[in-house]
Motif scaffolding. Structure first.
Motif, PDB file in Angstrom:
ATOM      1  N   ARG A  67       0.822  -1.222   0.000  1.00 27.25           N
ATOM      2  CA  ARG A  67       0.000   0.000   0.000  1.00 27.25           C
ATOM      3  C   ARG A  67       0.851   1.265   0.000  1.00 27.25           C
ATOM      4  O   ARG A  67       0.463   2.271  -0.580  1.00 27.25           O
ATOM      5  CB  ARG A  67      -0.920   0.018   1.228  1.00 27.25           C
ATOM      6  N   PHE A  68       1.994   1.223   0.670  1.00 24.70           N
ATOM      7  CA  PHE A  68       2.887   2.389   0.768  1.00 24.70           C
ATOM      8  C   PHE A  68       4.101   2.184  -0.135  1.00 24.70           C
ATOM      9  O   PHE A  68       4.569   1.060  -0.326  1.00 24.70           O
ATOM     10  CB  PHE A  68       3.363   2.586   2.201  1.00 24.70           C
ATOM     11  N   ALA A  69       4.611   3.288  -0.651  1.00 22.74           N
ATOM     12  CA  ALA A  69       5.818   3.236  -1.471  1.00 22.74           C
ATOM     13  C   ALA A  69       6.692   4.437  -1.155  1.00 22.74           C
ATOM     14  O   ALA A  69       6.238   5.593  -1.247  1.00 22.74           O
ATOM     15  CB  ALA A  69       5.473   3.213  -2.949  1.00 22.74           C
ATOM     16  N   ILE A  70       7.938   4.167  -0.805  1.00 20.85           N
ATOM     17  CA  ILE A  70       8.895   5.227  -0.525  1.00 20.85           C
ATOM     18  C   ILE A  70       9.779   5.433  -1.754  1.00 20.85           C
ATOM     19  O   ILE A  70      10.123   4.473  -2.450  1.00 20.85           O
ATOM     20  CB  ILE A  70       9.747   4.888   0.717  1.00 20.85           C
ATOM     21  N   SER A  71      10.117   6.673  -2.020  1.00 24.44           N
ATOM     22  CA  SER A  71      11.001   6.995  -3.143  1.00 24.44           C
ATOM     23  C   SER A  71      11.792   8.241  -2.769  1.00 24.44           C
ATOM     24  O   SER A  71      11.506   8.898  -1.774  1.00 24.44           O
ATOM     25  CB  SER A  71      10.206   7.223  -4.423  1.00 24.44           C
ATOM     26  N   ARG A  72      12.787   8.547  -3.580  1.00 26.75           N
ATOM     27  CA  ARG A  72      13.588   9.732  -3.304  1.00 26.75           C
ATOM     28  C   ARG A  72      14.069  10.364  -4.586  1.00 26.75           C
ATOM     29  O   ARG A  72      14.271   9.685  -5.601  1.00 26.75           O
ATOM     30  CB  ARG A  72      14.757   9.393  -2.388  1.00 26.75           C
ATOM     31  N   ASP A  73      14.286  11.667  -4.524  1.00 24.69           N
ATOM     32  CA  ASP A  73      14.869  12.430  -5.615  1.00 24.69           C
ATOM     33  C   ASP A  73      16.036  13.196  -5.002  1.00 24.69           C
ATOM     34  O   ASP A  73      15.838  14.254  -4.400  1.00 24.69           O
ATOM     35  CB  ASP A  73      13.834  13.380  -6.217  1.00 24.69           C
ATOM     36  N   ASN A  74      17.220  12.633  -5.133  1.00 28.91           N
ATOM     37  CA  ASN A  74      18.380  13.239  -4.486  1.00 28.91           C
ATOM     38  C   ASN A  74      18.711  14.619  -5.059  1.00 28.91           C
ATOM     39  O   ASN A  74      19.252  15.470  -4.363  1.00 28.91           O
ATOM     40  CB  ASN A  74      19.589  12.316  -4.596  1.00 28.91           C
ATOM     41  N   ALA A  75      18.377  14.837  -6.318  1.00 28.40           N
ATOM     42  CA  ALA A  75      18.624  16.150  -6.915  1.00 28.40           C
ATOM     43  C   ALA A  75      17.794  17.229  -6.228  1.00 28.40           C
ATOM     44  O   ALA A  75      18.185  18.401  -6.187  1.00 28.40           O
ATOM     45  CB  ALA A  75      18.318  16.119  -8.399  1.00 28.40           C
ATOM     46  N   LYS A  76      16.643  16.817  -5.713  1.00 18.26           N
ATOM     47  CA  LYS A  76      15.765  17.758  -5.014  1.00 18.26           C
ATOM     48  C   LYS A  76      15.885  17.643  -3.497  1.00 18.26           C
ATOM     49  O   LYS A  76      15.164  18.325  -2.766  1.00 18.26           O
ATOM     50  CB  LYS A  76      14.304  17.518  -5.420  1.00 18.26           C
ATOM     51  N   ASN A  77      16.767  16.751  -3.045  1.00 20.30           N
ATOM     52  CA  ASN A  77      16.959  16.556  -1.606  1.00 20.30           C
ATOM     53  C   ASN A  77      15.638  16.216  -0.918  1.00 20.30           C
ATOM     54  O   ASN A  77      15.356  16.701   0.187  1.00 20.30           O
ATOM     55  CB  ASN A  77      17.547  17.826  -0.980  1.00 20.30           C
ATOM     56  N   THR A  78      14.852  15.366  -1.575  1.00 19.76           N
ATOM     57  CA  THR A  78      13.498  15.081  -1.103  1.00 19.76           C
ATOM     58  C   THR A  78      13.211  13.586  -1.121  1.00 19.76           C
ATOM     59  O   THR A  78      13.634  12.878  -2.047  1.00 19.76           O
ATOM     60  CB  THR A  78      12.464  15.820  -1.975  1.00 19.76           C
ATOM     61  N   VAL A  79      12.505  13.141  -0.102  1.00 17.05           N
ATOM     62  CA  VAL A  79      12.031  11.770   0.000  1.00 17.05           C
ATOM     63  C   VAL A  79      10.505  11.807   0.049  1.00 17.05           C
ATOM     64  O   VAL A  79       9.926  12.722   0.651  1.00 17.05           O
ATOM     65  CB  VAL A  79      12.589  11.087   1.263  1.00 17.05           C
ATOM     66  N   TYR A  80       9.879  10.825  -0.572  1.00 15.65           N
ATOM     67  CA  TYR A  80       8.423  10.786  -0.659  1.00 15.65           C
ATOM     68  C   TYR A  80       7.875   9.514  -0.021  1.00 15.65           C
ATOM     69  O   TYR A  80       8.559   8.493   0.049  1.00 15.65           O
ATOM     70  CB  TYR A  80       7.984  10.834  -2.121  1.00 15.65           C
ATOM     71  N   LEU A  81       6.634   9.594   0.399  1.00 26.30           N
ATOM     72  CA  LEU A  81       5.912   8.409   0.843  1.00 26.30           C
ATOM     73  C   LEU A  81       4.527   8.445   0.211  1.00 26.30           C
ATOM     74  O   LEU A  81       3.684   9.271   0.593  1.00 26.30           O
ATOM     75  CB  LEU A  81       5.796   8.353   2.367  1.00 26.30           C
ATOM     76  N   GLN A  82       4.338   7.579  -0.774  1.00 24.16           N
ATOM     77  CA  GLN A  82       3.037   7.450  -1.412  1.00 24.16           C
ATOM     78  C   GLN A  82       2.226   6.445  -0.608  1.00 24.16           C
ATOM     79  O   GLN A  82       2.652   5.301  -0.421  1.00 24.16           O
ATOM     80  CB  GLN A  82       3.191   6.963  -2.852  1.00 24.16           C
ATOM     81  N   MET A  83       1.060   6.864  -0.156  1.00 22.39           N
ATOM     82  CA  MET A  83       0.222   6.008   0.681  1.00 22.39           C
ATOM     83  C   MET A  83      -1.106   5.791  -0.030  1.00 22.39           C
ATOM     84  O   MET A  83      -1.845   6.754  -0.274  1.00 22.39           O
ATOM     85  CB  MET A  83      -0.008   6.660   2.050  1.00 22.39           C
ATOM     86  N   ASN A  84      -1.385   4.555  -0.373  1.00 22.91           N
ATOM     87  CA  ASN A  84      -2.615   4.187  -1.067  1.00 22.91           C
ATOM     88  C   ASN A  84      -3.495   3.319  -0.184  1.00 22.91           C
ATOM     89  O   ASN A  84      -3.030   2.739   0.791  1.00 22.91           O
ATOM     90  CB  ASN A  84      -2.274   3.435  -2.358  1.00 22.91           C
ATOM     91  N   SER A  85      -4.750   3.222  -0.563  1.00 25.02           N
ATOM     92  CA  SER A  85      -5.706   2.379   0.165  1.00 25.02           C
ATOM     93  C   SER A  85      -5.622   2.628   1.670  1.00 25.02           C
ATOM     94  O   SER A  85      -5.513   1.688   2.474  1.00 25.02           O
ATOM     95  CB  SER A  85      -5.429   0.901  -0.143  1.00 25.02           C
ATOM     96  N   LEU A  86      -5.673   3.874   2.028  1.00 27.70           N
ATOM     97  CA  LEU A  86      -5.506   4.242   3.435  1.00 27.70           C
ATOM     98  C   LEU A  86      -6.622   3.689   4.303  1.00 27.70           C
ATOM     99  O   LEU A  86      -7.785   3.564   3.870  1.00 27.70           O
ATOM    100  CB  LEU A  86      -5.436   5.760   3.571  1.00 27.70           C
ATOM    101  N   LYS A  87      -6.248   3.343   5.518  1.00 29.90           N
ATOM    102  CA  LYS A  87      -7.175   2.772   6.490  1.00 29.90           C
ATOM    103  C   LYS A  87      -7.215   3.664   7.739  1.00 29.90           C
ATOM    104  O   LYS A  87      -6.234   4.374   8.013  1.00 29.90           O
ATOM    105  CB  LYS A  87      -6.715   1.369   6.894  1.00 29.90           C
ATOM    106  N   PRO A  88      -8.283   3.600   8.505  1.00 34.64           N
ATOM    107  CA  PRO A  88      -8.332   4.395   9.739  1.00 34.64           C
ATOM    108  C   PRO A  88      -7.145   4.115  10.664  1.00 34.64           C
ATOM    109  O   PRO A  88      -6.667   5.035  11.349  1.00 34.64           O
ATOM    110  CB  PRO A  88      -9.655   3.965  10.378  1.00 34.64           C
ATOM    111  N   GLU A  89      -6.645   2.907  10.660  1.00 36.33           N
ATOM    112  CA  GLU A  89      -5.507   2.568  11.525  1.00 36.33           C
ATOM    113  C   GLU A  89      -4.198   3.180  11.037  1.00 36.33           C
ATOM    114  O   GLU A  89      -3.169   3.085  11.720  1.00 36.33           O
ATOM    115  CB  GLU A  89      -5.352   1.050  11.670  1.00 36.33           C
ATOM    116  N   ASP A  90      -4.196   3.809   9.881  1.00 38.45           N
ATOM    117  CA  ASP A  90      -3.013   4.540   9.414  1.00 38.45           C
ATOM    118  C   ASP A  90      -2.942   5.939  10.023  1.00 38.45           C
ATOM    119  O   ASP A  90      -1.960   6.653   9.810  1.00 38.45           O
ATOM    120  CB  ASP A  90      -3.021   4.666   7.888  1.00 38.45           C
TER     121      ASP A  90
END
Length: 127
Positions: A67-90
Motif C-alpha cells: 500500500r505504501f511506497a517510498i522513493s527519493r529524488d536526491n537532486a531535489k533533496n526530497t524523500v516521498y511516501l506514497q500512501m494508497n488504500s488508506l485505512k483508519p488505523e493509518d
C-alpha cells in the motif's frame, strides 16, 4: 546542516491516497538512508518505510507493504511516501528521518538508528 521538513499530510477518507514529502531545507545534501515512521496517540513511534541512499533498496513492515511506497529524488533533496488504500488505523503523525549510514541494513527499523528527524505531519483517515 540537516533540517527535515515534512508536508502533505491531511484528513482523508478510507480507501483514498496521500503523498507525503520530506525535504532537507538545510545546506547538507542528504546521501544517507532515509526512513518514514509514524506515531499514533499513546503508542510508540514505528517504522513504516525505508530507502537506501540511491533508492535501489526499500523495505516496509507487513502492515503497509503493498500500500505504501517510498522513493527519493536526491537532486531535489526530497524523500516521498506514497500512501494508497488508506485505512483508519493509518492515522498518526508521520515523521521522516535520516539515518547515519547510506545503506538499509541492520536495525534500520529502529528509531535509534536515525540521527535527524522532521517535525512530523498529521495524517487522519476517517472511515
Amino acid at each position: 546542516q540537516v533540517q527535515l521538513v515534512e508536508s502533505g499530510g491531511g484528513m482523508v477518507q478510507a480507501g483514498t491516497s496521500l503523498k507525503l514529502s520530506c525535504t532537507n531545507s538545510g545546506r547538507t545534501f542528504i546521501t544517507t538512508a532515509m526512513g518514514w515512521f509514524r506515531q499514533a496517540p499513546g503508542k510508540e513511534r514505528v517504522f513504516v518505510a525505508g530507502i537506501n541512499w540511491n533508492g535501489g533498496t526499500t523495505d516496509y513492515p507487513d502492515s503497509v507493504k503493498g500500500r505504501f511506497a517510498i522513493s527519493r529524488d536526491n537532486a531535489k533533496n526530497t524523500v516521498y511516501l506514497q500512501m494508497n488504500s488508506l485505512k483508519p488505523e493509518d492515522t498518526a503523525v508521520y515523521y521522516c528521518a535520516a539515518r547515519r549510514t547510506p545503506h538499509l541494513y541492520g536495525k534500520y527499523n529502529y528509531t535509534e538508528e536515525y540521527a535527524y528527524w522532521g517535525q512530523g505531519t498529521q495524517v487522519t483517515v476517517s472511515s
